[in-house]
Design an enzyme around this catalytic site. Structure first.
Site, short mmCIF file in Angstrom:
data_model
loop_
_atom_site.label_atom_id
_atom_site.label_comp_id
_atom_site.label_asym_id
_atom_site.label_seq_id
_atom_site.Cartn_x
_atom_site.Cartn_y
_atom_site.Cartn_z
N SER A 211 4.82 10.75 1.37
CA SER A 211 4.49 10.11 2.34
C SER A 211 3.61 9.24 2.07
CB SER A 211 4.57 10.59 3.64
OG SER A 211 2.97 10.36 3.65
N ASP A 212 3.53 7.72 1.90
CA ASP A 212 1.97 7.44 1.66
C ASP A 212 1.07 8.44 3.00
OD1 ASP A 212 0.03 5.77 0.33
OD2 ASP A 212 1.46 3.98 0.62
N TRP A 213 -0.53 7.28 2.84
CA TRP A 213 -0.91 8.10 3.41
C TRP A 213 -0.84 7.38 4.67
CZ3 TRP A 213 -1.43 10.37 -0.89
CH2 TRP A 213 -1.82 11.60 -0.76
#
Ligand code: NOJ
Length: 684
Positions: A211-213
């Site tokens: 995932s992105d952050w």
């Protein structure tokens, strides 16, 4: 491994827990904790590492070899500091020139972006880096990125936005980062269609999806939709949904209560462990010698090696020469130039020193990169002024005036020089920092810091004015018709060697060969789209992005996609096209001769565009090949292209498959998207 150990491999240990931007937990003694860090211009927040040319410059060089080498050097630096995973490369599209992160990516064309992605992944992984190609998918602006939905049809998804990822998969990218935004109403990191059906199904991806952050929004739903690793892994106050610890214990519980199949967790862990083996991190991997939260840790460990050679070469190879009236460049052809005036803050250093702003978020000196997570520290800086002084030598007087605001004084300094070089810039970045009122995405595409006025004042004062622009993307040029502006030089964002690479081109050591990876329009309204303020971002233009839009509506750009001058000239002749096979097995080959008809050696980028049969309803032409060739003056070289199913197909949404349309195709061979020199048709 126990279930808990497998889950550990998939779970970030929490925001700001260090030592890296992202960290997974170890699986007991069986598998180590991994360190993940940005990327993709160099190792973020680390000393004694390099600041490479930006992604947009790799694209402007159209140079596969230098791009692969850039990846290899960058990967070597990450590895030498003990970092396992680079958060990159980035491959979102320049849908609008105002998008703040365009500079990290490779411009407006999916084919060019795909080639840059491919070479970067190959290079990084050849040095033992785990790559996470990002951001899948539809993350073409920063405004509202956490809660907007990018809405696009399936054809647009497949033919345009997915293509760079397909090339990253060709390069066997070990990881994919899913984006913050929703796609057609579903968060990209829990989108069963995108992750399971398309990425892991259709494209057969065997690596892991991270995932992105804080882009994870659920446990079982995300995991069952194809997410393999969550970052940074906790539910702190910054969590965009206020969520909870999505993986970790919650994932173990989800398995225990039957919401997630245990095999799926095994699959997730296997994908991550496999990546680690694939790039050879099981043997001789260096100790971690880096801390994202304390740049002093490992600061003495100098891992730059020979990266600077690549940076200087690619910096020079990505300079786009937009104008060169009266052959004013290169300098030093004769000894008439005795005095050069260098004007503008963009020619000098930040008076406050190197790396003084968080994540590159200021533009006080010369612009070498944009701002945000994609930034890297400068280990040193060769400014344009340094580079020019050094190259001009003792017999030329180089004077400078680096204030952007006092145009009278600038004009005075410029007035009695043989050549006046005026520098200006335009910056952008990621949305978590605002610079000069720009919230990441650009407020407008005008020059910053009085640039237009400064250029006009210098041009009024000196009839041999050379304009140099460092920019994240297109700008408006209200001074374009000024008769004293003899040359316009476009070095983009060249990294730490900026002054050297620029001087290499200005003084003719390197013949310019960079080509625009985007369209520079005459006025902003000519662009198809803009930053969308609504939470539904409709990609209604479909695949007609960039030059395809300008072609479709017959809008004359100021400088078109693929454009760039050289100090020599090239002549194209003898195009031959051959077709073999049918339908999906169709193969088209083309060959031509390119001759360097000028007086100096140089490199040309021969571009191949395809026009599809009318019934296919495609844009007038689309880039489907390019070759960068070095040719000595007076010499000829054969250039060949091969187009296979990948280049000839369109996505059939109803059938959910690729089809090669039958009918007459046109092959355009050009020196840019508008400078078509040869064409021929073929029928499939
Ligand atoms: C958010 C950015 O979108 C992504 O590109 C980056 O890798 C992560 N933050 C970590 O910094």
């Amino acid at each position: 491994m126990s279930l808990e150990e497998r889950v550990n491999i998939t779970t970030g240990t929490g925001n700001e827990q260090g030592p890296c931007e992202g960290n997974t937990a170890a699986a007991g003694n069986l598998f180590p904790a991994l360190c993940l860090n940005d990327g993709p211009t160099g190792l973020r927040r680390a000393y004694n590492t390099s600041q490479f040319v930006a992604g947009i410059n790799a694209a402007a060089s159209w140079d596969r070899e230098l791009t692969r080498q850039r990846g290899a050097e960058m990967g070597r630096e990450f590895r030498a500091k003990g970092v396992n995973v680079i958060l990159g490369p980035g491959m979102n599209m320049m849908r609008t020139p105002r998008a703040g992160r365009n500079w990290e990516f490779a411009g407006e064309d999916p084919y060019l972006t795909g080639e840059i992605a491919y070479e970067t992944v190959v290079g990084l992984q050849s040095s033992g880096m785990i790559t996470t190609s990002k951001h899948l998918i539809g993350n073409e602006q920063d405004t509202n990125r956490y809660n907007s939905s990018t809405n696009m049809d399936d054809k647009t998804l497949h033919e345009l936005y997915l293509h760079p990822f397909v090339r990253a998969l060709d390069a066997e990218t070990t990881g994919i980062m899913c984006s913050y935004n929703m796609v057609n109403g579903t968060y990209a990191c829990e989108d069963d269609y995108i992750l399971n059906s398309v990425l892991k199904g259709e494209l057969g991806f065997k690596g892991f999806v991270v995932s992105d952050w804080w882009a994870t929004h659920s446990t079982a739903f995300a995991v069952n939709s194809g997410l393999d690793m969550t970052m940074p892994g906790d539910a702190n106050s910054q969590s965009i949904t206020g969520g909870g610890l999505w993986f970790g214990k919650n994932l173990t519980d989800a398995v225990k209560n039957g919401d997630v199949d245990e095999d799926r967790v095994t699959d997730m862990a296997t994908r991550i462990v496999a990546a680690w083996y694939k790039v050879g991190q099981d043997k001789g991997f260096p100790e971690l010698n880096f801390n994202y939260f304390d740049s002093n840790v490992g600061a003495d460990l100098d891992v730059q090696g020979d990266s600077k050679d690549n940076i200087r070469k690619q910096g020079a190879a990505s300079v786009v020469l937009l104008r060169n009236d009266d052959d004013i460049l290169p300098l030093g052809q004769d000894d008439k130039v005795k005095k050069i005036a260098v004007i503008g803050s963009d020619a000098g250093a930040d008076p406050e020193g190197l790396n003084q702003c968080q994540d590159g978020a200021c533009s006080r000196g010369t612009l070498t990169q944009g701002w945000g997570s994609g930034s890297a520290y400068l280990p040193y800086l060769v400014t344009p002024l340094d580079g020019i002084k050094d190259r001009a030598g003792d017999s030329v007087d180089v004077v400078s005036y680096l204030d952007d605001w006092n145009v009278d004084e600038a004009a005075k300094v410029a007035s009695d020089a043989d050549i006046a070089m005026v520098f200006a810039k335009s910056d952008s970045g990621e949305m978590y920092i605002v610079v000069d009122d720009n919230p990441g995405d650009r407020n407008n595409i005008s020059l910053w810091y009085n640039g237009d006025e400064l250029i006009k004042a210098v041009a009024d004062a000196n009839k041999n004015t050379v304009v140099v622009i460092h920019s994240v993307g297109p700008i408006l040029m209200p001074w374009i018709d000024h008769p004293n502006i003899k040359a316009i030089v476009w070095p983009g964002l060249p990294g730490q060697e900026t002054g050297n690479s620029l001087a290499d081109v200005l003084f003719g050591e390197v013949n310019p060969s960079g080509k625009l990876p985007y369209t520079i329009a005459k006025k902003f309204d000519d662009y198809l789209g803009d930053i969308v303020m609504e939470l539904d971002i409709e990609y209604t233009e479909g695949v007609n992005v960039g030059y395809r839009h300008f072609d479709k509506y017959d809008i004359e750009p100021l400088y078109e996609f693929g454009y760039g001058l050289s100090y020599t000239t090239f002549d194209y002749s003898g195009l031959k096209v051959k077709v073999s096979g049918k339908g999906k097995d169709a193969k088209v080959t083309a060959s031509l001769k390119v001759e360097n008809t000028g007086d100096v050696d140089g490199a040309d980028v021969v571009q191949a565009y395809l026009g599809f049969p009318e019934d296919a309803e495609q844009p007038p032409k689309m880039l489907r090949g390019f070759e960068k060739v070095n040719i000595k003056h007076g010499k000829k070289q054969d250039v060949k292209f091969e187009f296979s199913e990948r280049d000839l197909r369109v996505w059939d949404t109803a059938k959910q498959e690729w089809v090669v349309p039958s009918g007459t195709f046109t092959l355009y061979i050009g020196a840019s998207s508008r400078d078509i020199r040869l064409e021929d048709t073929f029928t499939l």
